[in-house]
Scaffold this motif. Structure first.
Motif, PDB file in Angstrom:
ATOM      1  N   GLY A 146       0.780  -1.227   0.000  1.00  0.00           N
ATOM      2  CA  GLY A 146       0.000   0.000   0.000  1.00  0.00           C
ATOM      3  C   GLY A 146       0.808   1.272   0.000  1.00  0.00           C
ATOM      4  O   GLY A 146       0.242   2.366   0.083  1.00  0.00           O
ATOM      5  N   LYS A 147       2.123   1.152  -0.117  1.00  0.00           N
ATOM      6  CA  LYS A 147       2.981   2.333  -0.101  1.00  0.00           C
ATOM      7  C   LYS A 147       3.811   2.400  -1.377  1.00  0.00           C
ATOM      8  O   LYS A 147       3.981   1.419  -2.088  1.00  0.00           O
ATOM      9  CB  LYS A 147       3.901   2.306   1.123  1.00  0.00           C
ATOM     10  CG  LYS A 147       3.172   2.404   2.448  1.00  0.00           C
ATOM     11  CD  LYS A 147       4.149   2.553   3.586  1.00  0.00           C
ATOM     12  CE  LYS A 147       3.438   2.731   4.919  1.00  0.00           C
ATOM     13  NZ  LYS A 147       4.399   2.896   6.044  1.00  0.00           N
ATOM     14  N   LYS A 160      12.843  -3.767  12.460  1.00  0.00           N
ATOM     15  CA  LYS A 160      11.588  -3.316  13.044  1.00  0.00           C
ATOM     16  C   LYS A 160      10.435  -3.779  12.158  1.00  0.00           C
ATOM     17  O   LYS A 160      10.618  -3.984  10.954  1.00  0.00           O
ATOM     18  CB  LYS A 160      11.565  -1.794  13.129  1.00  0.00           C
ATOM     19  CG  LYS A 160      12.717  -1.185  13.904  1.00  0.00           C
ATOM     20  CD  LYS A 160      12.662   0.333  13.830  1.00  0.00           C
ATOM     21  CE  LYS A 160      13.819   0.979  14.587  1.00  0.00           C
ATOM     22  NZ  LYS A 160      13.757   2.459  14.499  1.00  0.00           N
ATOM     23  N   PRO A 161       9.228  -3.888  12.715  1.00  0.00           N
ATOM     24  CA  PRO A 161       8.077  -4.268  11.876  1.00  0.00           C
ATOM     25  C   PRO A 161       7.901  -3.322  10.686  1.00  0.00           C
ATOM     26  O   PRO A 161       7.476  -3.770   9.608  1.00  0.00           O
ATOM     27  CB  PRO A 161       6.903  -4.191  12.848  1.00  0.00           C
ATOM     28  CG  PRO A 161       7.510  -4.515  14.171  1.00  0.00           C
ATOM     29  CD  PRO A 161       8.868  -3.869  14.147  1.00  0.00           C
ATOM     30  N   GLU A 162       8.224  -2.068  10.846  1.00  0.00           N
ATOM     31  CA  GLU A 162       8.075  -1.111   9.743  1.00  0.00           C
ATOM     32  C   GLU A 162       9.105  -1.315   8.634  1.00  0.00           C
ATOM     33  O   GLU A 162       9.022  -0.663   7.593  1.00  0.00           O
ATOM     34  CB  GLU A 162       8.128   0.328  10.256  1.00  0.00           C
ATOM     35  CG  GLU A 162       9.299   0.640  11.140  1.00  0.00           C
ATOM     36  CD  GLU A 162       8.958   0.557  12.617  1.00  0.00           C
ATOM     37  OE1 GLU A 162       8.284  -0.416  13.014  1.00  0.00           O
ATOM     38  OE2 GLU A 162       9.393   1.452  13.370  1.00  0.00           O
TER      39      GLU A 162
END
Length: 125
Positions: free
Chosen positions: A42-43, A87-89
């Protein structure tokens, strides 16, 4: 014909490490610019890190600075991305991009001519 192949992705927990590899082949001339980009669901695709070998310059996105390290084996046109303290991001498909020219605007994906198919990195919380 140029081939760009990434490897090393996977599923890890937050705080873990992964090393991605990118191998570029198929032309006799050097790839002066090699970079990593990533795209999360989505990015838009975003710049991660770049190695501009003939300028001896390395660049990082602010979001990965201090955690990721880019390196390359110039003799083999192979590039690596050591990713620590994930990190999850950081979850995304990671792409290797290469070009024979000196890409001054290293963060601009449209300036790189050759791309790999991508490797998935998933970081669970």
């Amino acid at each position: 014909q140029v081939h760009v192949v990434e490897s090393g992705g996977g599923l890890v927990q937050a705080g873990a490490s992964l090393t991605l590899s990118c191998a570029a082949s198929g032309r006799t001339s050097r790839f002066y610019s090699m970079a990593w980009f990533r795209q999360a669901p989505g990015k838009e695709r975003e710049f991660v890190a770049a190695f501009i070998s003939n300028l001896d310059k390395i660049y990082y996105a602010d979001s990965v600075k201090g955690r990721f390290t880019i390196s390359r084996d110039s003799a083999e046109d192979t590039m690596f991305l050591q990713m620590n303290r994930l990190k999850p991001e950081d979850t995304a498909v990671y792409y290797c991009a290469v070009d024979h020219s000196t890409v001054i605007n290293y963060f601009s994906d449209y300036l790189y001519q050759y791309w790999g198919q991508g490797t998935q990195v998933t970081v669970s919380s």
